[in-house]
Enzyme design. Structure first.
Site, mmCIF file in Angstrom:
data_model
loop_
_atom_site.group_PDB
_atom_site.id
_atom_site.type_symbol
_atom_site.label_atom_id
_atom_site.label_comp_id
_atom_site.label_asym_id
_atom_site.label_seq_id
_atom_site.Cartn_x
_atom_site.Cartn_y
_atom_site.Cartn_z
ATOM 1 N N SER A 127 62.023 38.434 26.133
ATOM 2 C CA SER A 127 61.365 37.344 25.539
ATOM 3 C C SER A 127 60.499 36.478 26.480
ATOM 4 O O SER A 127 60.485 36.571 27.805
ATOM 5 C CB SER A 127 62.613 36.488 25.298
ATOM 6 O OG SER A 127 62.321 35.091 25.041
ATOM 7 N N TYR A 151 69.451 32.459 29.136
ATOM 8 C CA TYR A 151 68.846 33.572 28.504
ATOM 9 C C TYR A 151 67.715 34.238 29.024
ATOM 10 O O TYR A 151 67.694 35.537 29.304
ATOM 11 C CB TYR A 151 68.446 32.971 27.103
ATOM 12 C CG TYR A 151 67.812 34.000 26.093
ATOM 13 C CD1 TYR A 151 68.465 34.797 25.667
ATOM 14 C CD2 TYR A 151 66.499 33.648 25.606
ATOM 15 C CE1 TYR A 151 67.958 35.594 24.336
ATOM 16 C CE2 TYR A 151 65.806 34.601 24.894
ATOM 17 C CZ TYR A 151 66.473 35.452 24.306
ATOM 18 O OH TYR A 151 65.799 36.329 23.188
ATOM 19 N N LYS A 155 67.589 38.115 30.601
ATOM 20 C CA LYS A 155 66.586 38.933 30.027
ATOM 21 C C LYS A 155 65.549 39.548 31.333
ATOM 22 O O LYS A 155 65.496 40.881 31.462
ATOM 23 C CB LYS A 155 65.355 38.376 29.084
ATOM 24 C CG LYS A 155 66.007 38.142 27.582
ATOM 25 C CD LYS A 155 66.230 39.454 26.800
ATOM 26 C CE LYS A 155 66.488 38.955 25.526
ATOM 27 N NZ LYS A 155 66.941 40.264 24.812
HETATM 28 N N1 LIG Z 1 63.933 36.699 17.246
HETATM 29 C C1 LIG Z 1 63.280 36.243 18.055
HETATM 30 O O1 LIG Z 1 62.273 35.089 17.951
HETATM 31 C C2 LIG Z 1 63.099 36.843 19.137
HETATM 32 C C3 LIG Z 1 62.257 36.532 20.270
HETATM 33 C C4 LIG Z 1 62.311 37.134 21.485
HETATM 34 C C5 LIG Z 1 63.344 37.952 21.734
HETATM 35 N N2 LIG Z 1 64.032 38.306 20.804
HETATM 36 C C6 LIG Z 1 65.146 39.422 21.267
HETATM 37 O O2 LIG Z 1 65.132 40.507 20.035
HETATM 38 C C7 LIG Z 1 66.572 40.953 20.066
HETATM 39 C C8 LIG Z 1 66.653 41.032 18.364
HETATM 40 O O3 LIG Z 1 66.681 39.615 18.089
HETATM 41 P P1 LIG Z 1 67.115 38.949 16.492
HETATM 42 O O4 LIG Z 1 66.092 38.037 16.314
HETATM 43 O O5 LIG Z 1 67.186 40.295 15.741
HETATM 44 O O6 LIG Z 1 68.641 38.509 16.956
HETATM 45 P P2 LIG Z 1 70.042 38.504 16.000
HETATM 46 O O7 LIG Z 1 70.929 37.502 16.515
HETATM 47 O O8 LIG Z 1 69.590 38.515 14.562
HETATM 48 O O9 LIG Z 1 70.623 39.922 16.374
HETATM 49 C C9 LIG Z 1 71.439 40.530 17.464
HETATM 50 C C10 LIG Z 1 72.460 41.304 17.424
HETATM 51 O O10 LIG Z 1 73.044 41.665 18.384
HETATM 52 C C11 LIG Z 1 74.334 41.778 17.994
HETATM 53 N N3 LIG Z 1 75.385 41.579 19.132
HETATM 54 C C12 LIG Z 1 75.732 40.506 19.826
HETATM 55 N N4 LIG Z 1 76.709 40.830 20.768
HETATM 56 C C13 LIG Z 1 77.221 42.162 20.613
HETATM 57 C C14 LIG Z 1 77.795 43.021 21.244
HETATM 58 N N5 LIG Z 1 78.690 42.592 22.294
HETATM 59 N N6 LIG Z 1 77.982 44.308 20.813
HETATM 60 C C15 LIG Z 1 77.137 44.662 19.965
HETATM 61 N N7 LIG Z 1 76.238 43.878 19.344
HETATM 62 C C16 LIG Z 1 76.295 42.737 19.513
HETATM 63 C C17 LIG Z 1 74.774 40.819 17.215
HETATM 64 O O11 LIG Z 1 75.916 40.982 16.179
HETATM 65 C C18 LIG Z 1 73.529 40.423 16.423
HETATM 66 O O12 LIG Z 1 73.425 41.537 15.011
HETATM 67 C C19 LIG Z 1 67.380 40.174 20.880
HETATM 68 O O13 LIG Z 1 67.803 40.686 21.853
HETATM 69 C C20 LIG Z 1 66.553 39.057 21.232
HETATM 70 O O14 LIG Z 1 66.909 38.448 22.143
HETATM 71 C C21 LIG Z 1 64.152 37.874 19.761
#
Ligand SMILES: NC(=O)c1ccc[n+]([C@@H]2O[C@H](COP(=O)([O-])OP(=O)(O)OC[C@H]3O[C@@H](n4cnc5c(N)ncnc54)[C@H](O)[C@@H]3O)[C@@H](O)[C@H]2O)c1
Length: 336
Positions: A127, A151, A155
């Site tokens: 991120s 966070y 990362k």
């Molecule tokens: N959406 C954004 O704008 C964005 C931006 C930058 C980075 N990211 C990164 O992309 C990735 C996916 O993002 P997203 O928007 O789909 O997030 P999200 O919250 O929809 O999905 C994250 C998933 O991780 C799972 N999770 C959490 N703890 C867990 C554990 N202990 N064991 C197994 N699963 C677990 C959750 O149940 C969830 O389904 C993340 O790592 C996030 O940091 C997202």
């Protein structure tokens, strides 16, 4: 040739979209998906899939993902995580999930890659939160990351491990620093960036939305610039990441800042008004939240896209309006 792909965080937003995109990817024939999440993931129709409801902070459950009847995965997409506000408010949980469990997954990827005598691709969704102020006007691949949130720190820690594991040939890492993705469907989530989608999504559904930046439409705080990408472009780039030859990356790092564009909170609101009218804009309410504003303000808002574009990644064209228009079409069609 089969493509065995493990996605962690597969019940999450990007994980679900990625599984569907891989299914449609002509460069990924004979797809077999291993989908893992603490919440039962849903496999896309018509694709061979094994789903795991697994807490990845338990290393025993991590190893099981590599010993299914599909064999050792060729690629691991590490998408599970605790989002920004979630890790800021619960530091220990953020560390456990965003650092410790990623390290366990990386170690299992290394071990099983050595078994098949070929490093497995390990793709991390990182991120822009790895950056903190002070920052140059334009972030380049040589800008130092100084996170100012739990966070971002988590990362960056995972990134360092993946770079070192790649340097040693333990894994073939690809670290993607994602822009903030807009518009996220669903309901507001525990992310500091949640409002960036919320101020478009809720009004398009006829619902009120709270903007934690500024106290009114006239507030200068709304000129806060953001670094954004659409979900469509982000998912396309997650798929592209798998196809880039390892030799194309700079020799000293596997980090790539995915391409994005700059828009202010005010630009978002203008696009909302232009696509959905004044009534939609009037559904946005303002209540300045100091913590939220501080964290979002610490993120960079302009990057040099050149390296990522040279690698073959793609970028949104046309700013916020096409993104708001596409989301409105999805709302009108009842698919979000
Ligand atoms: N959406 C954004 O704008 C964005 C931006 C930058 C980075 N990211 C990164 O992309 C990735 C996916 O993002 P997203 O928007 O789909 O997030 P999200 O919250 O929809 O999905 C994250 C998933 O991780 C799972 N999770 C959490 N703890 C867990 C554990 N202990 N064991 C197994 N699963 C677990 C959750 O149940 C969830 O389904 C993340 O790592 C996030 O940091 C997202």
């Amino acid at each position: 040739m089969s493509n065995v792909i493990l996605i962690t965080g597969a019940a999450g937003w990007l994980g679900g979209l990625l599984a569907h995109a891989l299914k449609e990817d002509p460069k990924t024939p004979n797809l077999q998906l291993i989908l893992a999440d603490i919440v039962e993931p849903k496999a896309p129709d018509g694709v061979k899939s094994i789903t795991f409801k697994a807490d990845l902070t338990d290393s025993g459950q991590v190893d099981a993902l590599f010993t299914t009847s599909y064999g050792i995965p060729d690629t691991v997409y590490c998408l599970h995580g605790i989002m920004s506000r979630g890790s800021e408010d619960n530091f220990d949980l953020g560390l456990k999930v965003n650092v410790d469990s990623v390290r366990d997954l990386l170690e299992a990827t290394r071990r099983h890659g050595q078994e098949r005598d070929n490093p497995i691709k390990f793709i991390l969704a990182s991120s822009l939160a790895v950056y903190g102020r002070p920052l140059p006007d334009i972030v380049t691949p040589s800008t130092i990351a100084t996170p100012q949130s739990a966070y971002g720190m988590g990362k960056l820690t995972s990134e360092l491990f993946i770079n070192e594991y790649s340097r040693r040939g333990f894994v073939d890492g690809r670290i993607l620093r994602l822009p903030t993705i807009v518009v996220r469907p669903g309901v507001p989530v525990a992310a500091t960036s949640s409002f960036i989608s919320g101020i478009i999504r809720e009004p398009l559904k006829g619902l009120p939305s709270l903007c934690p930046i500024g106290d009114s439409l006239a507030s200068p705080a709304l000129d806060l610039p953001l670094w954004l990408a659409s979900p469509e472009t982000t998912i396309a780039n997650l798929v592209i990441a798998k196809h880039i030859p390892a030799s194309s990356f700079m020799p000293h790092t596997r980090v790539v800042c995915l391409p994005g564009f700059t828009a202010t909170v005010r630009d978002e609101l203008r696009a909302l008004e232009s696509i959905a009218g004044r009534k939609a804009l009037e559904l946005v309410q303002f209540k300045d939240d100091e913590v939220n504003r501080r964290v979002v303000s610490s993120w960079p808002a302009k990057f040099d896209n050149a390296y990522a574009l040279r690698l073959g990644f793609v970028v949104d064209e046309g700013g916020m309006e096409p993104i708001v228009r596409r989301f409105k079409e999805s709302v009108d069609a009842g698919v979000v």
